[in-house]
Design an enzyme around this catalytic site. Sequence first.
Site, PDB file in Angstrom:
ATOM      1  N   ARG A  86       0.855  -1.190   0.000  1.00 25.58           N
ATOM      2  CA  ARG A  86       0.000   0.000   0.000  1.00 25.58           C
ATOM      3  C   ARG A  86       0.889   1.237   0.000  1.00 25.58           C
ATOM      4  O   ARG A  86       2.000   1.217   0.538  1.00 25.58           O
ATOM      5  CB  ARG A  86      -0.908   0.018   1.236  1.00 25.58           C
ATOM      6  CG  ARG A  86      -1.914   1.167   1.213  1.00 25.58           C
ATOM      7  CD  ARG A  86      -2.604   1.386   2.549  1.00 25.58           C
ATOM      8  NE  ARG A  86      -3.513   2.530   2.458  1.00 25.58           N
ATOM      9  CZ  ARG A  86      -4.066   3.123   3.500  1.00 25.58           C
ATOM     10  NH1 ARG A  86      -3.798   2.704   4.728  1.00 25.58           N
ATOM     11  NH2 ARG A  86      -4.874   4.158   3.338  1.00 25.58           N
ATOM     12  N   HIS A  87       0.415   2.304  -0.619  1.00 22.72           N
ATOM     13  CA  HIS A  87       1.156   3.564  -0.610  1.00 22.72           C
ATOM     14  C   HIS A  87       1.401   4.032   0.826  1.00 22.72           C
ATOM     15  O   HIS A  87       0.715   3.636   1.767  1.00 22.72           O
ATOM     16  CB  HIS A  87       0.389   4.641  -1.374  1.00 22.72           C
ATOM     17  CG  HIS A  87      -0.982   4.889  -0.833  1.00 22.72           C
ATOM     18  ND1 HIS A  87      -1.217   5.638   0.304  1.00 22.72           N
ATOM     19  CD2 HIS A  87      -2.191   4.458  -1.247  1.00 22.72           C
ATOM     20  CE1 HIS A  87      -2.511   5.672   0.554  1.00 22.72           C
ATOM     21  NE2 HIS A  87      -3.131   4.964  -0.360  1.00 22.72           N
ATOM     22  N   GLY A  88       2.362   4.923   0.985  1.00 21.18           N
ATOM     23  CA  GLY A  88       2.669   5.459   2.303  1.00 21.18           C
ATOM     24  C   GLY A  88       1.684   6.528   2.743  1.00 21.18           C
ATOM     25  O   GLY A  88       0.674   6.794   2.079  1.00 21.18           O
TER      26      GLY A  88
ATOM     27  N   ALA B 187       1.144   2.423   4.276  1.00 27.16           N
ATOM     28  CA  ALA B 187       2.356   1.671   3.909  1.00 27.16           C
ATOM     29  C   ALA B 187       2.283   0.195   4.272  1.00 27.16           C
ATOM     30  O   ALA B 187       3.307  -0.481   4.348  1.00 27.16           O
ATOM     31  CB  ALA B 187       3.609   2.310   4.523  1.00 27.16           C
TER      32      ALA B 187
END
Length: 472
Positions: A70-72, A383
């Site tokens: 997952r994105h931060g 994240a």
Amino acid sequence: MRLLLLLLVPLVAPYLVDGQEDYCFGKDSDRPQTAQFASKTAYQIAKSSNIDKQYLVPGCEPKKMWVFHRHGTRLPKSGTIKKASRLIELRDQIVNNYRVAKTKPDDNALCTEDLIAIQLWKGNSSITPDMDEFLTSQGYDDLRGTAKLYQRYYPTVLPKDYNDTYYQFRHTDTQRTTESFKAFAEGLFGTGNAAHPVDMPKDDLLLRPYDYCQSYNELNYKGEGSEYHKYTHSALWNSTLADISTRLGYLYTLDQADITLMYDTCRYEQAWQVDRTSVWCGAFLPEQVTVFEYAEDLKYYYGSGYGYEEDTARLNCRLVQDMLTHLSNPLSPHVIAHFGHTTGLQTLITALGIRKDDIKLRADNYNSLTNRRWKTSILGPFAANFVAVKYDCPAALDKEKVVFFLNQDAVQLDWCSVGLCNWSEVLHRYKTLADANCDEYYCRSGASSLAGGALSTLLATSLLAAVVYLMH
């Protein structure tokens, strides 16, 4: 003397009670509620520290890795950013309640430190609506940090020299996942590296299959009649909103939108600067945060978890096949890393049967599920990452094994040995997904026009390629 003490107790007791301090976020060194901010929890708070004891597998050598990340930490949506002026109004009202109106409650009032912190709060004018959901500097550090961590434990699988045959990266078409990929690559290869992702397809059925599923997009997971809606209209929820309003000095219950705005600001600010405290977190008692956490768990449980009426495994058919195909193929790429979103991660976890509760989450069983497995604070913080490491074990009866990590903690599945799974058993457990034609399997409302492909065909192609490779 004993008689004298008994006579003094009734006289001293009121002063002892008055002297007790209400909860103070600013002075709380533990702040356990910051690990209960659901999908807005900071990775540095939620990540596990168990990997030190789990990554080494005696008699085995790590060979391949597959990652879904997952994105931060990101900024809020533009709609929330635009509400900064409302936060200033709420700030001034709270201070007025305490300083002028003198409506400070007798119990659970704001401590002096938290009140002063709210009084001094100023919004960040550099955050503008056009920065909708942008990755923050902390978010960049999140991804760079996870890359360095996994490279430290698996230096032979994650070499520091980039090779576009050995490594394969892919991200969705958003700023936050694009920058997350860049941060991860920087963590592995340093600044100025040549790492690049594969081209993004027009329809991203691998990383965002839910965008192309009509039945999923029509799902009522938080509207009227849903468990989430029932919970956020329950006596527990309404009393929690009333108690928060009283704590802030209001003589009436604030609109839910105002309380949600303060709560979201608390969560975002705490994730942006992990080593500092968000002043807005002081508005809430720890037990109130727990009530909010369950609401978000309900929303995700029915939106992208085990409560989804469809078999959620179907929704992420392609991603599971991608993982199984990659780890079954002896050839490169040896490392595949995808950068996506919380829905993609949660549907992947659900497809694999990870962190499934024996009892369904409902609006009416909050008190009995305090130790539930489905906690988005743990499984899906900013994240969040799911990592599969394939091992070669020459002396073992089953020579191929795998360990699944969720946020640096080995996943414990009933059919594995303390997190270590036989690869043959993995293929057996997920055979239905492995053999499925994802075009026809992944979504009830109809197949996509794009080819899904079954794992058996992909494995056959990989085997043929391996034979040709060895002949040369």
